[in-house]
Design a protein around this motif. Structure first.
Motif, PDB file in Angstrom:
ATOM      1  N   ARG A 175      22.001  48.046  31.959  1.00  0.00           N
ATOM      2  CA  ARG A 175      23.771  47.797  31.718  1.00  0.00           C
ATOM      3  C   ARG A 175      23.915  48.743  32.944  1.00  0.00           C
ATOM      4  NH1 ARG A 175      23.750  49.608  26.411  1.00  0.00           N
ATOM      5  NH2 ARG A 175      25.705  50.438  26.027  1.00  0.00           N
ATOM      6  N   TYR A 176      23.402  49.844  32.424  1.00  0.00           N
ATOM      7  CA  TYR A 176      24.613  51.259  33.734  1.00  0.00           C
ATOM      8  C   TYR A 176      23.998  50.923  35.349  1.00  0.00           C
ATOM      9  CZ  TYR A 176      25.555  52.622  28.448  1.00  0.00           C
ATOM     10  OH  TYR A 176      25.525  52.759  27.769  1.00  0.00           O
ATOM     11  N   GLY A 177      23.208  50.136  35.494  1.00  0.00           N
ATOM     12  CA  GLY A 177      22.582  50.090  36.617  1.00  0.00           C
ATOM     13  C   GLY A 177      23.377  50.275  37.774  1.00  0.00           C
ATOM     14  N   LYS A 178      23.546  50.038  39.608  1.00  0.00           N
ATOM     15  CA  LYS A 178      24.092  50.137  40.158  1.00  0.00           C
ATOM     16  C   LYS A 178      24.097  48.693  40.274  1.00  0.00           C
ATOM     17  CE  LYS A 178      25.113  51.891  44.721  1.00  0.00           C
ATOM     18  NZ  LYS A 178      25.552  50.890  45.885  1.00  0.00           N
ATOM     19  N   TYR A 179      25.471  48.045  40.441  1.00  0.00           N
ATOM     20  CA  TYR A 179      26.036  46.265  40.982  1.00  0.00           C
ATOM     21  C   TYR A 179      25.893  46.704  42.175  1.00  0.00           C
ATOM     22  CZ  TYR A 179      25.836  46.049  35.181  1.00  0.00           C
ATOM     23  OH  TYR A 179      25.588  46.181  34.009  1.00  0.00           O
ATOM     24  N   ASP A 180      24.418  46.299  42.979  1.00  0.00           N
ATOM     25  CA  ASP A 180      24.766  45.977  44.761  1.00  0.00           C
ATOM     26  C   ASP A 180      25.324  44.883  44.850  1.00  0.00           C
ATOM     27  OD1 ASP A 180      21.338  47.487  44.178  1.00  0.00           O
ATOM     28  OD2 ASP A 180      23.470  48.235  45.075  1.00  0.00           O
ATOM     29  N   TYR A 181      25.301  43.235  44.188  1.00  0.00           N
ATOM     30  CA  TYR A 181      25.481  42.386  44.239  1.00  0.00           C
ATOM     31  C   TYR A 181      26.838  41.904  43.268  1.00  0.00           C
ATOM     32  CZ  TYR A 181      21.511  41.916  46.589  1.00  0.00           C
ATOM     33  OH  TYR A 181      19.822  42.752  47.469  1.00  0.00           O
ATOM     34  N   TRP A 182      27.910  41.062  43.626  1.00  0.00           N
ATOM     35  CA  TRP A 182      29.468  40.624  43.516  1.00  0.00           C
ATOM     36  C   TRP A 182      29.220  39.414  43.460  1.00  0.00           C
ATOM     37  CZ3 TRP A 182      31.621  43.997  39.260  1.00  0.00           C
ATOM     38  CH2 TRP A 182      31.576  44.940  39.566  1.00  0.00           C
ATOM     39  N   GLY A 183      30.089  38.648  42.611  1.00  0.00           N
ATOM     40  CA  GLY A 183      30.583  37.087  42.760  1.00  0.00           C
ATOM     41  C   GLY A 183      32.414  37.653  43.106  1.00  0.00           C
ATOM     42  N   GLN A 184      32.596  36.723  43.529  1.00  0.00           N
ATOM     43  CA  GLN A 184      34.792  36.364  43.630  1.00  0.00           C
ATOM     44  C   GLN A 184      34.789  36.536  42.737  1.00  0.00           C
ATOM     45  OE1 GLN A 184      32.968  33.739  43.459  1.00  0.00           O
ATOM     46  NE2 GLN A 184      34.238  32.218  43.080  1.00  0.00           N
ATOM     47  N   GLY A 185      36.156  37.143  42.082  1.00  0.00           N
ATOM     48  CA  GLY A 185      36.378  36.786  40.718  1.00  0.00           C
ATOM     49  C   GLY A 185      36.781  35.810  40.054  1.00  0.00           C
ATOM     50  N   THR A 186      37.223  35.460  39.504  1.00  0.00           N
ATOM     51  CA  THR A 186      37.489  34.157  38.728  1.00  0.00           C
ATOM     52  C   THR A 186      38.535  34.536  37.467  1.00  0.00           C
ATOM     53  OG1 THR A 186      37.364  31.783  37.174  1.00  0.00           O
ATOM     54  CG2 THR A 186      36.322  33.989  36.887  1.00  0.00           C
ATOM     55  N   GLU A 187      39.707  34.030  37.532  1.00  0.00           N
ATOM     56  CA  GLU A 187      40.870  34.333  36.915  1.00  0.00           C
ATOM     57  C   GLU A 187      41.204  33.571  35.319  1.00  0.00           C
ATOM     58  OE1 GLU A 187      44.220  35.810  39.907  1.00  0.00           O
ATOM     59  OE2 GLU A 187      45.281  34.792  37.987  1.00  0.00           O
ATOM     60  N   VAL A 188      41.141  34.440  34.167  1.00  0.00           N
ATOM     61  CA  VAL A 188      41.874  33.783  33.193  1.00  0.00           C
ATOM     62  C   VAL A 188      42.684  34.137  32.288  1.00  0.00           C
ATOM     63  CG1 VAL A 188      40.309  33.596  30.991  1.00  0.00           C
ATOM     64  CG2 VAL A 188      38.796  34.081  32.473  1.00  0.00           C
ATOM     65  N   THR A 189      43.924  33.230  32.702  1.00  0.00           N
ATOM     66  CA  THR A 189      45.134  33.687  31.853  1.00  0.00           C
ATOM     67  C   THR A 189      45.026  33.138  30.334  1.00  0.00           C
ATOM     68  OG1 THR A 189      45.900  33.720  33.947  1.00  0.00           O
ATOM     69  CG2 THR A 189      47.593  34.050  31.916  1.00  0.00           C
ATOM     70  N   VAL A 190      45.473  34.151  29.147  1.00  0.00           N
ATOM     71  CA  VAL A 190      45.703  33.259  28.100  1.00  0.00           C
ATOM     72  C   VAL A 190      47.317  33.893  27.431  1.00  0.00           C
ATOM     73  CG1 VAL A 190      44.655  33.912  25.798  1.00  0.00           C
ATOM     74  CG2 VAL A 190      43.086  34.247  27.390  1.00  0.00           C
ATOM     75  N   SER A 191      47.860  32.437  27.308  1.00  0.00           N
ATOM     76  CA  SER A 191      48.881  32.427  26.629  1.00  0.00           C
ATOM     77  C   SER A 191      49.405  32.822  25.308  1.00  0.00           C
ATOM     78  CB  SER A 191      49.450  31.596  26.850  1.00  0.00           C
ATOM     79  OG  SER A 191      48.883  30.167  26.809  1.00  0.00           O
ATOM     80  N   SER A 192      50.472  33.284  24.598  1.00  0.00           N
ATOM     81  CA  SER A 192      50.289  33.626  23.354  1.00  0.00           C
ATOM     82  C   SER A 192      50.712  32.565  22.578  1.00  0.00           C
ATOM     83  CB  SER A 192      50.809  34.650  22.805  1.00  0.00           C
ATOM     84  OG  SER A 192      52.627  34.936  23.582  1.00  0.00           O
TER      85      SER A 192
END
Length: 119
Positions: A102-119
């Protein structure tokens, strides 16, 4: 080459399942990580899975609530998020790093997806 999806708005205690679809290459010998970044905070790795062997890692903040998995036939990784808390609110990204760490170099990234948790 990585497409993240599945975010949304959910109440505290609810669940969401994020997907990370990989295309254009085989991700054997890669580690897939799910990161998140909340406004004003640093990006953090919350979970990772080694594509070939299936070994996993979880940050303490999500351990026992989140489960990372991969479907090799579909070339897709998942992050099942249960018992969500407001502090889980963030933009979630999947990324790939060559190798089994998990400490490797992350060369490929996806676009973000938003998570919202309401209280």
């Amino acid at each position: 080459q990585l497409q993240a999806s599945g975010g949304g708005l959910v109440q505290a205690g609810g669940s969401l399942r994020l997907s990370c679809a990989a295309s254009g290459r085989s991700f054997n010998s890669y580690t897939i990580g799910w990161f998140r970044q909340a406004p004003g905070k640093e990006r953090e790795l919350v979970a990772a899975v080694f594509w070939s062997g299936g070994s996993t890692y979880y940050a303490d903040s999500v351990k026992d609530r989140f489960t990372i998995s991969r479907d090799r036939a579909k070339n897709t990784a998942f992050l099942q998020m249960n018992s969500l808390k407001p502090e889980d609110t963030a933009t979630y990204y999947c990324a790939a790093a060559l190798g089994g760490s998990r400490y490797g170099k992350y060369d490929y990234w996806g676009q973000g997806t938003e998570v919202t948790v309401s209280s």
